[in-house]
Design a protein around this motif. Structure first.
Motif, PDB file in Angstrom:
ATOM      1  N   LYS A  11       0.821  -1.214   0.000  1.00 35.32           N
ATOM      2  CA  LYS A  11       0.000   0.000   0.000  1.00 35.32           C
ATOM      3  C   LYS A  11       0.857   1.268   0.000  1.00 35.32           C
ATOM      4  N   SER A  33      -2.041   5.098   2.988  1.00 37.93           N
ATOM      5  CA  SER A  33      -3.256   4.285   3.110  1.00 37.93           C
ATOM      6  C   SER A  33      -3.671   4.189   4.570  1.00 37.93           C
ATOM      7  N   ALA A  34      -4.973   4.128   4.775  1.00 35.11           N
ATOM      8  CA  ALA A  34      -5.479   3.879   6.133  1.00 35.11           C
ATOM      9  C   ALA A  34      -6.709   2.992   6.045  1.00 35.11           C
ATOM     10  N   PHE A  35      -7.077   2.440   7.179  1.00 31.16           N
ATOM     11  CA  PHE A  35      -8.258   1.569   7.274  1.00 31.16           C
ATOM     12  C   PHE A  35      -8.165   0.422   6.267  1.00 31.16           C
ATOM     13  N   ASP A  36      -7.004  -0.251   6.256  1.00 33.35           N
ATOM     14  CA  ASP A  36      -6.764  -1.410   5.391  1.00 33.35           C
ATOM     15  C   ASP A  36      -7.016  -1.089   3.921  1.00 33.35           C
ATOM     16  N   GLY A  37      -6.552   0.063   3.517  1.00 35.44           N
ATOM     17  CA  GLY A  37      -6.608   0.438   2.101  1.00 35.44           C
ATOM     18  C   GLY A  37      -7.907   1.115   1.685  1.00 35.44           C
ATOM     19  N   LYS A 211       0.612   8.878  11.589  1.00 37.38           N
ATOM     20  CA  LYS A 211      -0.405   8.666  10.550  1.00 37.38           C
ATOM     21  C   LYS A 211      -1.837   8.878  11.027  1.00 37.38           C
ATOM     22  N   ARG A 215      -5.394   9.499   9.101  1.00 45.26           N
ATOM     23  CA  ARG A 215      -6.614   8.737   9.398  1.00 45.26           C
ATOM     24  C   ARG A 215      -7.749   9.670   9.824  1.00 45.26           C
TER      25      ARG A 215
HETATM   26  N1  ASP Z   1      -1.737   0.120   7.564  1.00 49.41           N
HETATM   27  C1  ASP Z   1      -3.138  -0.170   7.372  1.00 49.41           C
HETATM   28  C2  ASP Z   1      -3.629   0.479   6.085  1.00 49.41           C
HETATM   29  O1  ASP Z   1      -3.119   1.033   5.354  1.00 49.41           O
HETATM   30  C3  ASP Z   1      -3.998   0.189   8.535  1.00 49.41           C
HETATM   31  C4  ASP Z   1      -3.962   1.628   8.946  1.00 49.41           C
HETATM   32  O2  ASP Z   1      -2.912   2.190   9.018  1.00 49.41           O
HETATM   33  O3  ASP Z   1      -5.012   2.198   9.270  1.00 49.41           O
HETATM   34  O4  ASP Z   1      -4.635   0.495   5.625  1.00 49.41           O
END
Ligand code: ASP
Ligand code: TMP
Length: 237
Positions: A11, A33-37, A211, A215
């Motif tokens: 990601k 990326s956040a929330f698993d993409g 991060k 988010r």
């Molecule tokens: N690393 C994961 C993602 O990219 C979870 C997160 O950071 O929220 O989605």
């Protein structure tokens, strides 16, 4: 060392093969990326900060006797790393309550834990990286019991080193995630240690500098990563 074809695209990073089977080029992209993409954006300059940040931390850990996959920084965004056979698990350690543990256990953010809390997660975006324990890991053959003990010990040891390092820069290391792998039977820290995979607060104001800014849509994401880097003495030029 010749860079060859793309091996995997994650990601926020890409891994390329090289003319030497035991070495890979890791390219830190600007993808965030956040929330698993589920939330993805390009943040200009993030790849460069993260590459330099990761190398600073891995060199520091190496000086403390922790084996890391980093071999050499190649340029702004790319580094040469040892190819590892990765465990499909994430090792998380928490010093203060934040993120998923608050939801899971109804804790207030900022609660300081008496002792660091260690947790395993199974690396699978489609499943939302579920929390697992040693029994799942052994049952499904993701790692052997001796290795599990080493992963826990290494993660807690790394936490001790980094909590001190961050505190000297007036930063609180709230929690972080590590990934490990094996090469010739030996366990190395792989993947990355960057503000993408940890929580860091200013010691006095408790301002979030990691991060979570992305988010939660707080803005100044790359600027905050640069602020942590600057305070730790990472050379970003
Ligand atoms: N690393 C994961 C993602 O990219 C979870 C997160 O950071 O929220 O989605
Ligand atoms: P969590 O509070 O979402 O469980 O995350 C704990 C720490 O681990 C936090 O610093 C973010 C990091 N982390 C990742 O970087 N990637 C992941 O997939 C997970 C589950 C956690």
């Amino acid at each position: 060392m010749e860079k060859k074809e793309l091996l995997t695209k994650g990601k926020a990073k890409e891994l390329y093969k090289t003319s030497d089977d035991s070495k890979l080029v890791m390219d830190f992209t600007d993808d965030t990326s956040a929330f698993d993409g589920k939330k993805i954006e390009q943040l200009a300059g993030k790849g460069t900060v993260n590459n330099r940040f990761n190398n600073f931390i891995m060199n520091y850990l190496d000086s403390k006797g922790v084996a890391c996959h980093l071999l050499e920084e190649l340029n702004d965004r790319e580094s040469l790393v040892l190819s590892l056979d990765m465990f499909p698990i994430e090792c998380v350690v928490r010093n203060y309550a934040a993120g998923s543990i608050c939801k899971r256990l109804g804790l207030e953010e900022g609660l300081k834990f008496e002792n660091p809390i260690f947790e395993f997660f199974y690396k699978d975006d489609d499943l939302g990286d579920p929390m697992i324990n040693d029994n799942h890991i052994i049952s499904f053959g993701w790692a052997e019991s001796d290795d599990i003990e080493i992963l826990k010990k290494l993660t807690l040891e790394i936490n001790d080193h980094l909590v001190d390092l961050f505190l000297k820069a007036d930063l609180i290391l709230v929690d972080f995630k590590l990934e490990f792998g094996k090469n010739s039977g030996k366990i190395y820290l792989g993947d990355e240690f960057t503000p993408d995979g940890c929580r860091v607060w200013d010691k006095e104001t408790k301002k979030k500098l990691d991060k979570d800014r992305f988010r939660l849509g707080l803005g100044d994401v790359v600027e905050s990563y640069q602020e942590i880097a600057h305070r730790l003495g990472v050379n970003l030029t």
